[in-house]
Design an enzyme around this catalytic site. Structure first.
Site, PDB file in Angstrom:
ATOM      1  N   SER A 656       0.836  -1.189   0.000  1.00  0.00           N
ATOM      2  CA  SER A 656       0.000   0.000   0.000  1.00  0.00           C
ATOM      3  C   SER A 656       0.876   1.246   0.000  1.00  0.00           C
ATOM      4  O   SER A 656       1.669   1.447  -0.919  1.00  0.00           O
ATOM      5  CB  SER A 656      -0.959  -0.048   1.193  1.00  0.00           C
ATOM      6  N   ASP A 742     -10.323  -2.740  -5.496  1.00  0.00           N
ATOM      7  CA  ASP A 742      -9.600  -1.991  -4.471  1.00  0.00           C
ATOM      8  C   ASP A 742      -9.786  -0.498  -4.696  1.00  0.00           C
ATOM      9  O   ASP A 742      -9.332   0.036  -5.705  1.00  0.00           O
ATOM     10  CB  ASP A 742      -8.111  -2.348  -4.531  1.00  0.00           C
ATOM     11  N   HIS A 784      -8.304  -4.509  -1.383  1.00  0.00           N
ATOM     12  CA  HIS A 784      -7.025  -4.023  -0.874  1.00  0.00           C
ATOM     13  C   HIS A 784      -6.304  -5.035   0.011  1.00  0.00           C
ATOM     14  O   HIS A 784      -5.083  -5.073   0.052  1.00  0.00           O
ATOM     15  CB  HIS A 784      -7.261  -2.737  -0.078  1.00  0.00           C
TER      16      HIS A 784
END
Length: 812
Positions: A656, A742, A784
């Protein structure tokens, strides 16, 4: 905090997935059930997506044709926008597809997955071997520690071969204690009278994805609420189950009166009122931002009527709702990264809790003030407040009477010597506060290590909870009740598996009263074979000492001490003030057992050394964000220079916002690393942060800066990974992952970055047996946080690590 981010997910967060509920995941839009994705067979011919050389994104004032409803900067900003707007090259911008239905883009993703499958086809045996090692280190049939809640003990169970958790409870005995006499089999109960009240495996039947959150028994323990996401997009539908009859009700959307079957969509939050007659929940705006708090007092009726209690219209702010530990107040918190505001509703006053009256009875504790953060709990008619008011580097601990508009009444909490307990200075940081009937439990950090303090408000005695290991991770476990004499904590370290302990509030360091309720079982693990260190590396600024945590097999470090370089895997994050803890991970064992030294770089941008490690001027935010990347590279270079490893034996990983770290690091020093893993990486920083229609963007203008503004544009352009790939350089082999659904980091970011890397270094990656492959793996049914199925998650991880080991030359 209410704020949601592109981060809050490290590899270690899911290491205990086999003992926990399924992780939440992400998505902005979704692939409709009628869409067919053509699957390609594996191939070693790399995809060559088209480049649109004249394609640009404009930063600055709104360009011609821009939708006026999409903001270019926050309402609070006074910074001038770029005028005229500045073009930012975006040759692969055509890969963006908010609806996830564009046939060309879906076909391209299928080709990418096929290429990755082909390039790694020789690794199938290793993937199976790693998967077997993961399973071999995990007790698949297991349970979590039972915790008291009313007249029951609540806990969860997992079973071998089952992908999800089962929620259970058992009645308390007269003395309020329990004894686990489980024989280890799946059919035997953990506690006498065990009742399985929610089985996520049943909910997941026929679903490719299933994430359950907010599993909350009602105050009377007749019902249980839970929220389910079947798509991976973090949009949840709340359900309520009658635990006596088994009847399950999916809550309907009261605003869609024309469609009686339309289900309610929330951010996953669910709060019971003072009893079963009232519930509260939050909904999201079109950009996935939680912003509205509703009260529903007739959830069992066919046509429910909701009351909107509060809404947050400023795109910078994310809303959150929670109930005080004593159950007397409902709080509505709205916060940006820098500013917060809290409202309250008294739940146990019949007049104040009346449906028609509740909206007008919501009151503000203290109006928002720019760059003032505060959070609130309630205890015995007092607010307990932790805040940075006065621009203190860290949070102070204050209290005031439990009333509205009380900012002028906030007073510091003192210890027995009349010293301020937490003054917000650099000495120690405060992260959270749990208030109980007789004590207050404080979580924070000191010396870069997580700490817990027990405070007695009557005697003003404070006691730091001590442990033998210098570097460790510790935090509160599930503690649902207000009137207690003990609390449960979780403790682990890089070499010590997770333990859940029960501590006395009066004497938390008394060894006779410290009880280990459960120690995580790791079959085959021999602790004496491993060791860990905590060291520091001097940053290039000549003054900052960067903490690093190392874990390794002792025989691997003996090689280093004898002058032999060994493989090193360097992990980092460094954003939002979030910390990478020195915790235990069973999924690291296959790397350690192959001679890899695993290093966590606690770079600036995180919160390991307090908020000053994150905030300007010396942290890594806004116009000092590059410190995150410089620190990581400095650590890597030190590991090479001191002889621990070589660039050909050095790998790195981040997820991320940690993927941003890795993207920036390999741009800074492409030849420093042999292989890089970029999980759901936030790499298209400028193009994403320009566009306020992309989820999370507007809220994060106060994290990275706004590239539409003159103040930040050039600085962000200088580190955005997508805009700084160096042509002709030898880059490390790269493994990029993403999820189709996501919204935190859209799938097109890793897809565009993979294409950019290949285009910049066409000679570094050929067809077939490439020496430096760029592989992209998009999960077409997740968001995600990767797979919700715990077995699928480990299979995905085995692919990651097989690629890493192969590129490091560690495959036999």
């Amino acid at each position: 905090s209410a704020f949601s981010s592109r981060g809050c997910f490290h590899r270690s967060n899911v290491n205990d997935i086999f003992e926990s509920t399924s992780p939440s995941t992400s998505s902005h839009s979704r692939l409709s059930s009628s869409t067919t994705v053509k699957m390609s067979s594996s191939t070693t011919t790399k995809p060559k997506p088209r480049r649109e050389e004249d394609r640009v994104t404009y930063a600055g004032i709104a360009p011609k044709g821009w939708d006026a409803t999409i903001p270019r900067q926050s309402q609070e900003s006074t910074e001038p926008l770029l005028d005229p707007p500045v073009p930012v090259p975006d040759p692969y911008g055509w890969m963006r597809d908010d609806e996830r239905t564009n046939p060309e883009i879906l076909e391209h993703l299928a080709l990418e997955n096929a290429y990755t499958e082909g390039v790694t086809s020789h690794l199938k045996p290793l993937q199976e071997e790693l998967y077997g090692e993961f399973l071999g280190s995990i007790q698949e049939t297991d349970y979590t520690v039972p915790r008291p809640r009313g007249e029951y003990w609540y806990y969860t169970r997992t079973f071998e071969g089952k992908s999800y958790s089962q929620y259970c409870r058992a009645p308390k005995t007269a003395d309020g204690t329990y004894a686990v006499e489980w024989d280890g089999t799946k059919d035997a109960p953990i506690l006498a009278g065990e009742e399985a009240y929610l089985d996520v495996n049943v909910l997941a039947v026929g679903k490719s994805y299933c994430s359950v959150t907010s599993v909350k028994p009602s105050p009377c323990h007749k019902y249980v609420a839970f929220s389910v996401d079947y798509k991976g997009d973090e949009t949840y539908t709340p359900h309520i189950k009658n635990m006596e009859t088994g009847e399950v009700v999916a809550l309907k959307d009261a605003t869609k009166t024309g469609d009686g079957d339309s289900l309610l969509e929330t951010n996953g939050s669910f709060i019971w009122g003072k009893d079963v007659s009232t519930i509260f929940y939050l909904t999201k705006d079109p950009n996935d931002r939680p912003y509205r708090l509703y009260q529903r007092s007739n959830w069992q009726d066919d046509i429910p009527i909701d009351t909107l209690l509060k809404e947050e219209l400023d795109d910078l702010y994310y809303a959150n709702g929670y109930k005080s530990q004593d159950g007397k107040y409902l709080f509505f918190e709205t916060a940006s990264i820098e500013t917060s505001e809290v409202w309250f509703l008294k739940l146990h006053d019949e007049e104040d809790n009346d449906t028609d009256n509740a909206q007008s009875k919501m009151q503000c504790i203290a109006p928002r003030r720019t760059k003032v953060l505060y959070e609130v709990e309630h205890r015995h008619d007092q607010w307990w407040i932790w805040t940075n008011v006065g621009s203190t580097p860290n949070m102070q601990l204050l209290s005031s009477p439990a009333q509205a508009d009380c900012a002028t009444l906030w007073q510091p909490i003192l210890d027995a010597g009349d010293n301020i307990l937490f003054d917000g200075s650099l000495v120690k940081s405060l992260d959270s506060v749990t208030v109980l009937d007789t004590h207050v439990v404080i979580q924070g950090r000191q010396g870069g290590i997580p700490r817990i303090w027990m405070y007695d408000p009557r005697s003003q005695k404070v006691e730091l909870v001590e442990f033998e290991e210098k570097a460790h991770d510790v935090g509160l476990a599930a503690n649902y009740e207000f009137c207690v004499e003990t609390v449960a904590i979780t403790y682990d370290s890089l070499v010590t598996p997770l333990q859940t302990m029960e501590l006395s509030l009066l004497s938390p360091n008394d060894g006779d009263e410290r009880v280990v309720l459960k120690a995580k079982s790791v079959p085959g693990y021999q602790k004496e074979m491993y060791a860990c260190d905590r060291r520091h590396v001097l940053s290039r600024d000549g003054t900052t000492q960067i903490p690093i945590s190392l874990v390794y097999r002792k025989d691997a470090m003996e090689k280093v001490q004898n002058g032999t370089q060994v493989p090193v895997h360097l992990y980092g994050y460094g954003s939002y003030g979030s910390c990478c803890e020195a915790d235990y991970s069973v999924t690291r064992l296959p790397l350690l057992d192959r001679g890899i030294v695993y290093v966590i770089a606690h770079v600036r941008g995180g919160g390991e050394m307090g908020r000053q490690w994150y905030e300007e001027p010396n942290g890594a935010k806004y116009l000092c964000k590059k410190n995150t990347f410089f620190d990581f590279v400095d650590v890597a270079e030190q590991l090479v220079q001191e002889g621990t490893t070589t660039s050909q034996l050095l790998s790195c990983e981040g997820r991320s916002a940690g993927g941003l770290l890795i993207g920036a690091a390999i741009n800074l020093s492409p030849e420093l690393f042999r292989v890089a893993i970029l999980g759901v990486p936030f790499v298209d920083v400028v193009s994403t942060m320009i566009d306020g229609s992309i989820p999370l963007t507007t809220g994060e203008w106060v994290e990275w800066g706004n590239p539409n503004e003159q103040k930040y544009h050039q600085y962000m352009m200088e580190y955005s990974p997508m805009n700084n790939v160096q042509n002709g350089k030898t880059y490390p082999s790269c493994w990029l992952t993403g999820g189709l659904h996501d919204p935190r980091v859209a799938f097109w970011e890793p897809a565009k970055f993979a294409a950019m890397l290949r285009n910049a270094c066409p000679d570094g990656e050929g067809d077939g047996d490439s020496s430096n492959p760029i592989c992209l793996k998009i999960d077409m049914s997740a968001g995600h946080f990767s797979a919700s199925d715990r077995y699928k998650y480990l299979k995905e991880l085995s692919c990651d690590y097989a690629f890493l080991l192969d590129q490091l030359g560690l495959v036999e």
